[in-house]
Design an enzyme around this catalytic site. Structure first.
Site, PDB file in Angstrom:
ATOM      1  N   GLU A 298     -31.301   4.153   2.304  1.00 10.42           N
ATOM      2  CA  GLU A 298     -30.355   3.258   1.626  1.00 10.42           C
ATOM      3  C   GLU A 298     -30.803   2.985   0.195  1.00 10.42           C
ATOM      4  OE1 GLU A 298     -27.398   2.279   2.904  1.00 10.42           O
ATOM      5  OE2 GLU A 298     -27.967   3.670   4.480  1.00 10.42           O
ATOM      6  N   TRP A 301     -29.826   6.042  -1.778  1.00 12.16           N
ATOM      7  CA  TRP A 301     -28.403   6.053  -2.128  1.00 12.16           C
ATOM      8  C   TRP A 301     -28.182   5.198  -3.384  1.00 12.16           C
ATOM      9  CZ3 TRP A 301     -24.315   8.889  -1.100  1.00 12.16           C
ATOM     10  CH2 TRP A 301     -24.251   9.615   0.083  1.00 12.16           C
ATOM     11  N   TRP A 330      -0.917   7.058  -5.928  1.00  6.68           N
ATOM     12  CA  TRP A 330      -1.205   5.850  -5.171  1.00  6.68           C
ATOM     13  C   TRP A 330       0.036   4.985  -5.054  1.00  6.68           C
ATOM     14  CZ3 TRP A 330      -5.718   6.463  -2.986  1.00  6.68           C
ATOM     15  CH2 TRP A 330      -6.752   7.131  -3.645  1.00  6.68           C
ATOM     16  N   ASN A 365     -22.371  -3.562   5.476  1.00  8.39           N
ATOM     17  CA  ASN A 365     -22.169  -2.264   4.832  1.00  8.39           C
ATOM     18  C   ASN A 365     -21.205  -1.360   5.597  1.00  8.39           C
ATOM     19  OD1 ASN A 365     -22.895  -0.245   2.741  1.00  8.39           O
ATOM     20  ND2 ASN A 365     -23.735   0.862   4.483  1.00  8.39           N
ATOM     21  N   TRP A 383      -8.035   2.986  -5.020  1.00  8.66           N
ATOM     22  CA  TRP A 383      -9.363   2.471  -4.704  1.00  8.66           C
ATOM     23  C   TRP A 383      -9.866   1.484  -5.748  1.00  8.66           C
ATOM     24  CZ3 TRP A 383     -13.040   3.533  -8.426  1.00  8.66           C
ATOM     25  CH2 TRP A 383     -12.761   4.591  -9.308  1.00  8.66           C
ATOM     26  N   TRP A 406     -16.973   2.957  -3.197  1.00 14.67           N
ATOM     27  CA  TRP A 406     -15.510   3.036  -3.157  1.00 14.67           C
ATOM     28  C   TRP A 406     -15.013   4.464  -3.377  1.00 14.67           C
ATOM     29  CZ3 TRP A 406     -11.494   0.357  -1.508  1.00 14.67           C
ATOM     30  CH2 TRP A 406     -11.714  -0.958  -1.133  1.00 14.67           C
TER      31      TRP A 406
END
Length: 487
Positions: A298, A301, A330, A365, A383, A406
């Site tokens: 994590e 990331w 969208w 998360n 998004w 996202w």
């Protein structure tokens, strides 16, 4: 004695930004070192709140108030070390540069020391400061701090950036093997004996007094004391990390995550301290290798997204990583967006997650992934609407991680989830909240139902919204839109 021969101590200014701590702070450590002539330096610190700039960068009140509390704790700690922390209200980044240069001239400061930030506007600001300060003979020193490896410097053999996390992770671990992570000692303790407290004539400055905000229900849940957070890190690595690889997926498990994300986002804890604490667990308790490695992943990331922010500055401009996804049509559906924001979609786990965000300023998360997929795929809403909503409410709001997460969920980013792979709200609840405990916590209207009915209530049986969309039909519409991009 000839007073002309008295050597005045060199004055240095530490500019705190996203590094609101004294432990493992390279800028503060360097400022506290003796001058070239062996004389102790005088250290002055400042923090300049650019409230207007924060708002332009979508910071919500939870992140702003938490930052204020972190600054107040830092101010009190530095004062005990005889280092004054001047807090100014400057509106924007241009104001920061103006008052930094003014501080240097009025207080006879020769060096400005600060820790780097990865965002584009912040990097432009720092480059402008270096040029402006250099023109009047003031040196600027910036230190890598927000990443284990200097941001943007981990590249493939051909000099191009890594675009896939797994390859980045492998090379990152190789790099860290040959460049072991270390932390910077706290060098401020000696200053309390070496320099008297410097009284600053602050009447002409736009002063700002940070507040504790201790009465705020959300803020009460998040400690801003550096000492307390170091203890939280130690406690997590001795008690919580052992089950992290499994418990982290269950939102009802209060011990399943570290709850250190807000401190990392504000720099109240360093990523190096977290990394070394996890590595220590692996060294001492081989049985917890997998769990500690999972938490390290994590952190990597987080590392990945920071490197990308530096190497692909368009990410700071709300642009998708994959250029072809700019053509996605969208849906403009403000009412649907509002239902998602308020946690009234009719899908209990999604709604519980969104209400957790509103009520606590934080979201688990796994649920961040779920609600992001729900908005961008099942509702086919841009998004960026979700990214903005998260920034407005998360106490651990962080551009790099928020944008990366996202875009991953929306299949517009690097190493993104394949567009045809969606997370089912019902299946996720069955797997990770099978007894409906988390749902009951944030949806009290469902608390008296049996577990299965909490996950999927009977339509019309209670005062709870009907599902706002048909998952199969919505999935098909999203698939058709993404397939259109390749035609």
């Amino acid at each position: 004695m000839n007073t002309d021969q008295i050597i005045q101590p060199e004055r240095r200014l530490v500019w705190f930004r996203s590094d609101l701590r004294i432990h493992d702070n390279p800028a503060l450590f360097s400022a506290c070192q003796p001058s070239d002539n062996g004389q102790p330096a005088e250290v002055i610190a400042c923090f300049m709140r650019p409230e207007k700039q924060w708002q332009q960068h979508d910071w919500g009140s939870n992140k702003q108030r938490y930052t204020e509390r972190c600054v107040l704790d830092l101010q009190q700690t530095l004062k005990s070390r005889n280092i004054p922390l001047l807090t100014l209200d400057v509106s924007d980044f241009a104001g920061q540069i103006h008052y930094l240069l003014k501080l240097c001239q009025v207080l006879s400061i020769s060096q400005i020391l600060a820790c780097e930030e990865p965002e584009l506007n912040e990097r432009h600001r720092d480059a402008q400061l270096i040029a402006s300060a250099g023109a009047i003979g003031i040196k600027c020193h910036f230190f890598n701090d927000q990443s284990l490896i200097p941001m943007g410097q981990l590249l493939k053999k051909d000099g191009t950036p890594y675009r896939v996390y797994s390859a980045f992770r492998k090379q990152c671990l190789n790099w860290l093997e040959s460049h072991p992570v270390t932390t910077w000692p706290d060098a401020t303790v000696n200053l309390s004996q070496q320099q008297p407290f410097i009284e600053l004539n602050a009447s002409e400055w736009p002063l700002w007094q940070p507040e504790s905000h201790s009465a705020d229900q959300i803020q009460q849940q998040w400690p801003a004391s550096e000492q307390q957070l170091l203890q939280t890190l130690d406690r997590f690595c001795t008690e919580g990390i052992q089950q992290y690889d499994t418990a982290r997926d269950y939102p009802a498990d209060q011990t399943g995550t570290s709850k250190l994300s807000a401190a990392l986002a504000c720099g109240k804890l360093s990523v190096r301290s977290c990394w070394l604490a996890a590595r220590q667990v692996q060294a001492v308790d081989p049985q917890y290798q997998q769990a500690a490695s999972c938490w390290c992943d994590e952190l990597l990331w987080r590392e990945f997204y920071r490197h990308l922010l530096v190497l692909y500055p368009d990410l700071c401009k709300r642009q998708p990583f994959k250029p072809e996804t700019r053509a996605i049509r969208w849906r403009h559906a403000p009412n649907d967006l509002k239902r998602w924001q308020q946690g009234k979609t009719g899908f209990p786990l999604v709604d519980a997650a969104m209400r957790q965000l509103i009520q606590t300023g934080w979201m688990h998360n796994r649920l961040r992934m779920l609600v992001a997929v729900f908005l961008s795929k099942y509702l086919l809403i841009d998004w960026r609407e979700g990214e903005y909503w998260f920034m407005q409410h998360l106490i651990d709001a962080d551009l790099a991680s928020n944008n990366g997460g996202w875009q991953w969920a929306a299949s517009t980013g690097t190493d993104a989830v394949p567009y045809f792979r969606l997370l089912s709200p019902y299946r996720q609840a069955e797997r990770f909240d099978a007894e409906g405990k988390f749902i009951a916590t944030f949806l009290p209207e469902l608390a008296d139902l049996p577990a299965k009915k909490r996950i999927k209530p009977d339509i019309g049986a209670i005062l709870y919204p009907e599902p706002m969309t048909d998952l199969k039909k919505s999935r098909q519409l999203a698939m058709e839109e993404f397939k259109r991009l390749s035609n």
